[in-house]
Write a protein that holds these residues in place. Sequence first.
Motif, short mmCIF file in Angstrom:
data_model
loop_
_atom_site.label_atom_id
_atom_site.label_comp_id
_atom_site.label_asym_id
_atom_site.label_seq_id
_atom_site.Cartn_x
_atom_site.Cartn_y
_atom_site.Cartn_z
N LYS A 187 0.78 -34.30 74.39
CA LYS A 187 2.18 -33.41 74.63
C LYS A 187 2.73 -33.78 75.76
O LYS A 187 4.08 -33.81 75.75
N GLU A 188 2.08 -33.82 76.93
CA GLU A 188 2.65 -34.32 78.19
C GLU A 188 3.47 -35.52 78.35
O GLU A 188 4.65 -35.73 78.63
N GLU A 191 6.68 -35.46 76.22
CA GLU A 191 7.69 -34.76 77.03
C GLU A 191 8.22 -35.69 77.92
O GLU A 191 9.59 -35.84 77.93
N ARG A 192 7.54 -36.64 78.46
CA ARG A 192 7.95 -37.66 79.57
C ARG A 192 8.85 -38.65 78.59
O ARG A 192 9.88 -39.20 79.08
N LYS A 194 10.63 -38.05 75.96
CA LYS A 194 11.78 -37.51 75.34
C LYS A 194 12.73 -37.52 76.83
O LYS A 194 13.89 -37.56 76.69
N GLU A 195 12.27 -37.00 78.01
CA GLU A 195 13.12 -37.15 79.15
C GLU A 195 13.63 -38.61 79.37
O GLU A 195 14.87 -38.50 79.67
N LEU A 230 6.13 -30.72 68.18
CA LEU A 230 7.48 -31.35 68.87
C LEU A 230 8.37 -30.51 69.04
O LEU A 230 9.29 -30.47 69.85
N SER A 232 8.29 -27.38 69.60
CA SER A 232 7.87 -26.30 70.73
C SER A 232 8.09 -26.98 72.06
O SER A 232 8.30 -26.38 72.91
N ILE A 233 8.19 -28.35 72.23
CA ILE A 233 8.56 -28.78 73.48
C ILE A 233 9.84 -29.45 73.43
O ILE A 233 10.22 -30.19 74.38
N PHE A 235 11.36 -31.82 71.44
CA PHE A 235 11.45 -33.02 71.33
C PHE A 235 12.39 -33.40 70.10
O PHE A 235 13.01 -34.39 70.09
#
Length: 421
Positions: A187-188, A191-192, A194-195, A230, A232-233, A235
Amino acid sequence: MADLIIRGGRVLTMDGAIIDNGVVVVDNGLITFVGRNADEKADKVIDAKGCAVMPGLINAHTHLPMTIFRGFADDLPYDKWTKKIQPAEMKLTPADIRAGAYLGVLEMIKTGTTAFADMYFHMDEVAEVVQESGMRAALGYGMIEGLNEDSDTKLKSRANFAIKWNGAANGRITTMYAPHSAASCSKEFLERVKELAVRDNLRIHMHVLETENELKLMKKRYGMCSINLLNSIGFLGQDVLAAHCVWLSDDDIDILKTQNVNVVHCPASNMALGVGTAPVPKMLERGINVALGTDGAASSGSLDMWKEMRTASYLHKLKDPQVLPASKVLEMATVNGARTLGINAGALKPGFAADIILIDLKKPQFTLSNLTSALVHGASGCDVKTTIVDGKILMEDYRVELDEEKIMDDARNVILKITNN
Ligand SMILES: [Zn+2]
């Protein structure tokens, strides 16, 4: 004076009209006119009498160099297939990837695919092949967390690839971030990714709920499926290209619709690996943009999008013959594919990319009145006569610009080396 005029064909614009004895004018890589008459003169005139003239097909999910592994792991379920393919993949050198990629673009040009979305490794080689061959592609350097490098190094190198190649080859190459799946990346890590994608204004290409095992693993790990995780974050969005989407609940379909995610259906691969049937009619009914892809030739056996269209059509007709008419399937392989890749292509209209193919209609299978049905259910890549990308002719009258013999020889040598090991 325009660069190119295509005259006298049955023009299937994929923008609402079939124009008999139509004219398509191309200048500077773009379509400038589609209609009945054009006064314009051009450096090159193609006589399309007896041909259908239509937008090139778009293969929205593939792993181009996997042409090397065609038939290498047949008759195996997904997990066993992966176990056989992965160790062999690890042995591929950049030169091997180049040979496999060239074999892939040759097959695409000969079968009327003009653009594709790809995800693999040694992607600089793939990008060079796209650049040299004249094809159009959206390229993503695959990422499996923990494989070969630490996360920082991996994300940095993938960002370098994405930035270096985006817009290259006169804009024929665009790039995406390509995490393999929510099961193979944390998940982490996602997230990166997506950033970075937001930072660079690039799309994301990944596999989503291809197998039941992914669904089970995600439920065990997070208590929810890949799509819910996906979502929930933050994405998911229009910038996401989700390949496969086989194991979806109705709630997942709602999320895909709400977030405007692009789905890529890969029926031949799904059938070959026994993973299941994606709920494509339901997704289309909900207004989700569903494109079509062959996946790698190692699972689907072919990069011929005509075969993929036919497979998609009949797979869903097996349950209900009414759900997926030929016109919808053709849209998946053109208009919806272009939307998925984020390119102005997939239809013949002024301002769009001059990615055009000619289909030889002087054949028995096309002797009927419904052109769309004949193309989706009766055509194969062998019926493509001429392929044009970015206004440049890559194949004319079945003759390709590339050195076919050398490409097949080079690939054959790699295949022999791999299968003898
Ligand atoms: Zn894939």
